[in-house]
Motif scaffolding. Structure first.
Motif, PDB file in Angstrom:
ATOM      1  N   LEU A 134     -81.886  54.032 -22.099  1.00  0.00           N
ATOM      2  CA  LEU A 134     -80.877  53.342 -21.291  1.00  0.00           C
ATOM      3  C   LEU A 134     -79.566  54.135 -21.279  1.00  0.00           C
ATOM      4  O   LEU A 134     -78.499  53.560 -21.122  1.00  0.00           O
ATOM      5  CB  LEU A 134     -80.633  51.933 -21.835  1.00  0.00           C
ATOM      6  N   LEU A 189     -78.472  43.994 -15.750  1.00  0.00           N
ATOM      7  CA  LEU A 189     -79.731  44.609 -16.182  1.00  0.00           C
ATOM      8  C   LEU A 189     -80.904  43.675 -15.935  1.00  0.00           C
ATOM      9  O   LEU A 189     -80.739  42.462 -15.845  1.00  0.00           O
ATOM     10  CB  LEU A 189     -79.662  44.933 -17.681  1.00  0.00           C
ATOM     11  N   GLN A 247     -84.839  45.555 -19.620  1.00  0.00           N
ATOM     12  CA  GLN A 247     -83.718  46.401 -20.066  1.00  0.00           C
ATOM     13  C   GLN A 247     -82.852  45.650 -21.066  1.00  0.00           C
ATOM     14  O   GLN A 247     -82.411  46.215 -22.065  1.00  0.00           O
ATOM     15  CB  GLN A 247     -82.872  46.817 -18.857  1.00  0.00           C
ATOM     16  N   ARG A 248     -82.624  44.366 -20.811  1.00  0.00           N
ATOM     17  CA  ARG A 248     -81.793  43.577 -21.727  1.00  0.00           C
ATOM     18  C   ARG A 248     -82.438  43.518 -23.109  1.00  0.00           C
ATOM     19  O   ARG A 248     -81.765  43.643 -24.122  1.00  0.00           O
ATOM     20  CB  ARG A 248     -81.639  42.147 -21.210  1.00  0.00           C
ATOM     21  N   ARG A 276     -84.378  45.665 -24.386  1.00  0.00           N
ATOM     22  CA  ARG A 276     -84.259  46.970 -25.036  1.00  0.00           C
ATOM     23  C   ARG A 276     -82.858  47.163 -25.619  1.00  0.00           C
ATOM     24  O   ARG A 276     -82.696  47.734 -26.693  1.00  0.00           O
ATOM     25  CB  ARG A 276     -84.603  48.085 -24.045  1.00  0.00           C
TER      26      ARG A 276
END
Lengths: 348, 276
Positions: A126, A137, A141-142, A144
């Motif tokens: 990221l 996001l 993604q959040r 991660r």
């Protein structure tokens, strides 16, 4: 760091969430707590993290008893199902948070923090998102970011509460693999909670199956899947067909009646063989009720002629074509492998 | 350049109609009456206007009004957030009663509040007799009255935000090693700041215009405890309509810029949540 859980119990009002849990987790293990909702798996995880206090029992990290040490000082990493990212902070600040709140003496320099955060962001791929806010996001993604944030404080123990539960199937699978790889690289003792048996079987070194506040079985994925020690575990780890039958001279017979009648046989759908002709005495006649194809496997719903019970079978596409089964036809089914539980020992 | 599209596609029709009505409504109810203040003021000569609004007594009233309103709004932010916190986070007997009491300053006629506060804080009053300094008939008394009438704004703005606050964020902060103070300052305050600012702006605006509760406790000594609304009333009673509207116009302009500033601040704190 190894984790020992000794005689831990917890009640919420009149609800017994956990009763006398004993569990040893070795250093560097990746353990799944698997169970239906209400089985106490999340409560156990929260007790290990220090977010909840157990009514009695003890928890040890290594040789150190931490039962009464606050969450702030346990130095664990925790990943929440719904990420719990700080909405008003950028991705960078979220990951840096654990380092920035350290007391002045232990706090790394600004440069070191920046370096560490960059490193973690590249680990979770990221890098380009450092200046974004969580709301910008996607779910994967959040999560991660949440993982990077948890790893930033270099925890000895990583706890994950249904980490992939809020994500869609494809992202979930990707993150699962990624978590496995991450664990193989870093060897942080990790516990993750899940109600998804496939996830547990796929990722964990060891699975702890929980039900109604108790541990049902502990073992490797293969062990719990192939040799479940109770009807609950058998049922929970994948689809299952139940045959009512009886035991005769150590042999299980299909159908009710006789001595020891009430015993139950459990058969996985892929262990059910379907034949056009009657192959043996123990084969049962059944009618094909429904056929649906999911990718490479074909699920077939059958109805036993004699007992009106429904069965589920799984065939490969090749075998399905070979048999050329159509809805409404009569076939013979035979369990390839079955497991018998006698109700005196177990109740479902 | 392509024509800018204001209208977004929506399943509910009526953009034109509802916008038209809103404009008309706001114009009739707010804009037109306020414009009358300036129209009325315009009947004065520039010299007269300057003389009226720079009169020492008027300037002192501006200072008192804005100062006391600002102080009251600040007090309300601090204790309003505290009350909202207690009401949301804890359950205790009588919680609903306290929750209901918060709204009382809205329902009570402000004159009643003024009389009640004056009796309490007068030198011989229940509270006043224990205090070594004077409260009633001083700026402190005015601030108390203004705090009283502005209390519900901050509480009612912050309460829903705290209710919807994701407590997992607090837990995440604690697990990352933050102490309680750090968690409060770094995680909770930024979340409730926009709402607290809105509450501040409302309490401040309300306090600026307050008349009923203040006149009793203020004592209305020229240069000392005379608030601007009172001065406007005095002018009106003397049939000096132009003078009254002149003072009002200045107050309106200052208030407008102050509220604009607070709104800007809000926009700035809110920007970060723009996409959520």
């Amino acid at each position: 760091m190894s984790i020992q859980i000794k005689e831990v119990s917890k009640t919420f009002g009149s609800f017994q969430a956990l009763s006398d849990i004993n569990l040893d987790i070795q250093t560097g293990e990746l353990v799944a707590l698997l169970g239906p909702s209400g089985s106490g798996k999340t409560s156990l995880l929260r007790i290990i993290a220090g977010l909840e206090e157990s009514d009695n029992g003890a928890i040890l990290f290594g040789n150190e008893e931490i039962t009464h040490i606050r969450a702030t000082e346990r130095k664990v990493g925790f990943v929440f199902q719904h990420y719990a990212l700080f909405k008003h902070m950028t991705v960078f600040d979220n990951v840096a948070y654990g380092l920035k709140v350290r007391p002045k003496k232990e706090r790394p320099s600004k440069k070191d923090i920046t370096e560490k955060v960059r490193e973690l962001l590249s680990l979770v791929k990221l890098d380009a998102f450092a200046d974004r806010y969580p709301a910008q996001l996607s779910g994967g993604q959040r999560q991660r970011v949440a993982l990077a944030r948890a790893l930033a404080v270099e925890p000895k123990v990583l706890l994950l509460d249904e980490p992939f539960g809020a994500l869609d199937a494809k992202v979930r699978k990707e993150l699962r693999r990624w978590l496995r790889r991450l664990h193989d690289d870093f060897h942080i003792t990790s516990i993750f909670v899940t109600h998804d048996q496939e996830e547990a079987l796929d990722v964990a070194d060891r699975i702890v199956v929980m039900n109604e506040g108790k541990i049902e079985q502990i073992g490797s994925p293969e062990e719990v899947y192939e040799h479940p020690n109770s009807p609950f575990v058998y049922d929970f780890l994948g689809n299952v067909n139940v045959f009512h039958g009886r035991l005769e001279n150590g042999q299980w017979r299909n159908g009710a009646g006789g001595e020891n009648h009430g015993s139950l046989a459990y058969v996985r759908p892929h262990d059910i063989l379907i034949e056009r002709k009657k192959p043996a005495d123990d084969a049962v006649q059944a009618k094909v009720v429904h056929v649906h194809v999911v990718g490479r496997t074909v699920h077939i719903e059958l109805k036993q002629e004699r007992t009106d019970q429904f069965l589920e079978a799984e065939l490969t596409k090749e075998r399905y074509r070979e048999l050329n089964i159509k809805v409404g036809e009569n076939v013979f089914v035979r369990p390839n492998q079955l497991k018998v539980f006698i109700p005196e020992d177990y109740s479902i | 350049m392509a024509k800018k599209k204001w209208k977004k596609h929506s399943i509910l029709p009526g953009f034109g109609l509802s916008l038209g009505f809103t404009t008309l409504y706001v114009s009739l109810l707010v804009l037109l009456p306020l414009a009358m203040i300036f129209v009325n003021t315009a009947s004065m000569s520039w010299a007269d206007f300057r003389a009226t609004v720079t009169e020492p007594r008027v300037v002192a009233s501006y200072q008192l009004s804005f100062g006391a309103a600002f102080a009251a709004a600040c007090i309300n932010v601090i204790f309003g957030v505290l009350i909202a916190w207690v009401l949301v986070r804890y359950s205790f007997p009588g919680k609903r009663v306290i929750d209901g009491l918060v709204d009382l300053p809205f329902a009570l006629p402000t004159a009643v509040a003024g009389i009640a506060l004056t009796t309490l804080y007068a030198e011989t009053g229940w509270i006043g007799q224990f205090l070594s300094f004077k409260v009633a008939f001083t700026p402190i008394g005015i601030t108390i009255a203004l705090t009283f009438i502005g209390l519900p704004f901050v509480v009612r703005m912050v309460q829903p935000v705290l209710q919807n606050f994701d407590q997992e964020m607090e837990e995440a902060s604690a697990i990352l090693g933050a102490n309680r103070f750090q968690t409060f300052i770094k995680v909770i305050v930024p979340e409730i700041l926009p709402a607290a600012l809105t509450g501040f702006a409302l309490a401040f605006a309300r306090a600026l215009g307050e008349y009923g509760s203040v006149v009793f406790i203020a004592g209305n000594m020229p240069m000392k405890t005379e608030i601007t609304p009172l001065l406007i009333m005095t002018k009106l009673e003397q049939y000096d309509y132009a003078g009254a509207t002149a003072i009002a116009a200045v107050m309106l302009v200052i208030s407008f810029f102050l509220l604009l500033f607070i709104n800007g601040l809000q926009w700035w704190t809110n920007r970060k949540f723009a996409h959520s």
